[in-house]
Design a protein around this motif. Structure first.
Motif: not given
Length: 154
Positions: A101-124
């Protein structure tokens, strides 16, 4: 010339700050990091991810909300390589980039639902390795390890 260090000899707690013991600890930390990284190797291959792609996804999983720049710096990747990998992960729908919100040039990263699903077996797999190691070492040692690792990343 450095004296060879035998990482398999018994630990003497009175000597924990000598160079040999610090070298032993560094060797064990590196070996432990490799063991954890290898824990999800089968799941990584099954998901069709490269090692750097997995490194990015897991870093975002464990510390969501980092900016692109913060994560690139933390992982020590070059700008072109990181931009290419982030673009590929975004195209595959595995990450989301939200503008700050404070700087539109900066992007914050999060996992999408697909990213969470893909990384869950690895995290386990990683959790299970850690769970077994912490159980084997006991609660006092586990607390000490957390304190040590927190001090290392400050």
């Amino acid at each position: 010339m450095a004296v060879p260090v035998n990482l398999n000899r018994p630990f003497d707690p009175r000597l924990f700050l000598m160079d040999q013991e610090l070298d032993r600890a560094a060797g064990l930390l590196l070996a432990g990091a490799n063991a954890l990284a290898g824990a999800g190797e089968k799941a990584r291959k099954k998901a069709g991810l490269s090692k750097p792609e997995l490194q990015i996804l897991m870093a975002v999983r464990y510390r969501p909300g980092q900016t692109v720049s913060e994560l690139r710096t933390a992982l020590g990747m070059t700008v072109p390589t990181f931009a290419r990998l982030i673009g590929q992960l975004d195209t595959r729908g595995l990450i989301e980039r939200a503008r700050e919100a404070s700087d539109a040039r900066r992007r914050k990263l999060t996992l999408s639902d697909a990213g969470v699903t893909l990384t869950t077996p690895i995290a386990i797999e990683v959790r299970e390795r850690l769970r077994l190691a912490f159980r084997a070492s006991g609660p006092e040692a586990a607390a000490g390890v957390r304190t040590l690792l927190e001090a290392l990343v400050k």
